[in-house]
Motif scaffolding. Structure first.
Motif, PDB file in Angstrom:
ATOM      1  N   LEU A   1      -3.028  27.557  43.072  1.00  0.00           N
ATOM      2  CA  LEU A   1      -3.102  27.855  44.500  1.00  0.00           C
ATOM      3  C   LEU A   1      -1.802  27.409  45.157  1.00  0.00           C
ATOM      4  O   LEU A   1      -1.448  26.242  45.118  1.00  0.00           O
ATOM      5  N   ASN A   2      -1.079  28.374  45.709  1.00  0.00           N
ATOM      6  CA  ASN A   2       0.193  28.091  46.373  1.00  0.00           C
ATOM      7  C   ASN A   2      -0.005  28.267  47.873  1.00  0.00           C
ATOM      8  O   ASN A   2      -0.100  29.376  48.379  1.00  0.00           O
ATOM      9  N   GLN A   3      -0.086  27.115  48.576  1.00  0.00           N
ATOM     10  CA  GLN A   3      -0.398  27.136  50.011  1.00  0.00           C
ATOM     11  C   GLN A   3       0.718  27.794  50.818  1.00  0.00           C
ATOM     12  O   GLN A   3       0.465  28.550  51.738  1.00  0.00           O
TER      13      GLN A   3
ATOM     14  N   LYS B   1      -1.327  23.638  43.927  1.00  0.00           N
ATOM     15  CA  LYS B   1      -2.426  22.962  43.235  1.00  0.00           C
ATOM     16  C   LYS B   1      -2.820  23.783  42.006  1.00  0.00           C
ATOM     17  O   LYS B   1      -2.976  24.995  42.094  1.00  0.00           O
TER      18      LYS B   1
ATOM     19  N   LEU C   1       0.317  21.464  53.645  1.00  0.00           N
ATOM     20  CA  LEU C   1       0.509  21.586  52.194  1.00  0.00           C
ATOM     21  C   LEU C   1       1.631  22.563  51.880  1.00  0.00           C
ATOM     22  O   LEU C   1       1.614  23.246  50.883  1.00  0.00           O
ATOM     23  N   GLU C   2       2.614  22.590  52.782  1.00  0.00           N
ATOM     24  CA  GLU C   2       3.610  23.650  52.722  1.00  0.00           C
ATOM     25  C   GLU C   2       4.248  23.823  51.351  1.00  0.00           C
ATOM     26  O   GLU C   2       4.397  24.921  50.845  1.00  0.00           O
TER      27      GLU C   2
ATOM     28  N   ASP D   1       3.130  22.456  48.594  1.00  0.00           N
ATOM     29  CA  ASP D   1       2.187  22.006  47.570  1.00  0.00           C
ATOM     30  C   ASP D   1       1.621  23.166  46.759  1.00  0.00           C
ATOM     31  O   ASP D   1       1.165  24.156  47.309  1.00  0.00           O
TER      32      ASP D   1
ATOM     33  N   THR E   1      -9.150  26.841  49.254  1.00  0.00           N
ATOM     34  CA  THR E   1      -8.302  25.650  49.419  1.00  0.00           C
ATOM     35  C   THR E   1      -9.162  24.430  49.727  1.00  0.00           C
ATOM     36  O   THR E   1      -8.991  23.356  49.142  1.00  0.00           O
TER      37      THR E   1
ATOM     38  N   GLU F   1      -8.606  30.047  52.739  1.00  0.00           N
ATOM     39  CA  GLU F   1      -8.877  28.750  53.367  1.00  0.00           C
ATOM     40  C   GLU F   1     -10.079  28.064  52.703  1.00  0.00           C
ATOM     41  O   GLU F   1     -10.082  26.855  52.477  1.00  0.00           O
TER      42      GLU F   1
ATOM     43  N   HIS G   1       0.719  31.404  50.290  1.00  0.00           N
ATOM     44  CA  HIS G   1      -0.623  31.945  50.546  1.00  0.00           C
ATOM     45  C   HIS G   1      -1.051  32.835  49.385  1.00  0.00           C
ATOM     46  O   HIS G   1      -1.503  33.972  49.555  1.00  0.00           O
TER      47      HIS G   1
ATOM     48  N   ARG H   1      -3.103  22.747  59.261  1.00  0.00           N
ATOM     49  CA  ARG H   1      -3.538  23.452  58.042  1.00  0.00           C
ATOM     50  C   ARG H   1      -2.385  24.282  57.472  1.00  0.00           C
ATOM     51  O   ARG H   1      -2.178  24.349  56.271  1.00  0.00           O
TER      52      ARG H   1
END
Length: 224
Positions: free
Chosen positions: A137-139, A130, A125-126, A128, A162, A159, A142, A121
């Motif tokens: 949303l910047n994984q 969206k 999506l390091e 990625d 996401t 989480e 965070h 997890r």
């Protein structure tokens, strides 16, 4: 590929050895600490630690204190180990930003499975980012922005959002959400999800309407 480094913190050498043996078999590099102070020193000296497995009851500095210290500077995933049945411990853990909570005694196989799932997890999506319906949303960072404004979410709220965004338009049962976001068979009350969804919607303002309730089942994320 380099082995991912895991810091195992427990004052019982037998417990550290058990965890280390299982993780080593699954190609992780394990660093041990026998108390909280040592754990904090090791963590800040080694920037490549990918995850921490942390016991609560320890001399010099307990697990909660270690978690507080580390969370001031880092979002490294933390799995907390503690004695069975203390619900208030679990709640405190989540408030402090613990990612998973495992009661002793536990199955080492389950621990390894959770370690692998959390790392998937955290890394999947390091890079990625969206974008959907005004939500960015910047994984890796965070971070969530709504209409250009950053909103503060807890780890689980992030989480959850996401998971919703990754499953747009799909009807998701509470059980499925628990198993994917909480990442284990949750034996508590499914209302945990309802509470998190309520908080998430309120922080999202108008965009909270994207999270639709499916009565008697769960939720669906849908952009109008």
């Amino acid at each position: 590929m380099d082995k991912l480094k895991i810091l195992v913190v427990d004052d019982e050498s037998r417990m550290r050895k058990l965890v280390k043996d299982f993780l080593s078999k699954h190609n992780f590099e394990v660093i041990e600490a026998e108390n909280g102070e040592q754990a904090v020193d090791i963590f800040f000296a080694d920037k490549s630690i990918a995850l921490i497995i942390l016991d609560v009851m320890m001399p010099k500095m307990d697990g909660w204190q270690v978690c507080r210290e580390i969370r001031q500077y880092s979002k490294v995933p933390i799995i907390m180990l503690t004695a069975k049945g203390e619900e208030r411990d679990e709640l405190l853990g989540f408030e402090l930003g613990v990612d998973e909570y495992i009661s002793k005694p536990f199955s080492p196989k389950i621990l390894v499975a959770r370690v692998e799932a959390i790392l998937r997890r955290a890394n999947a999506l390091e890079s990625d980012v969206k974008e959907v319906g005004g939500i960015v949303l910047n994984q890796a960072a965070h971070e969530v922005k709504i209409d250009g404004k950053t909103i503060e979410l807890s780890f689980k709220e992030f989480e959850l959002l996401t998971y919703f965004i990754m499953n747009q338009g799909v009807a998701l049962s509470r059980e499925k959400i628990l198993n994917n976001v909480w990442n284990y068979d949750y034996f508590g009350d499914a209302r945990t999800i309802d509470t998190h969804v309520k908080k998430l919607r309120s922080k999202m303002g108008e965009k909270g309407n994207y999270i639709k309730t499916i009565w008697g089942m769960g939720y669906k994320f849908e952009v109008e």
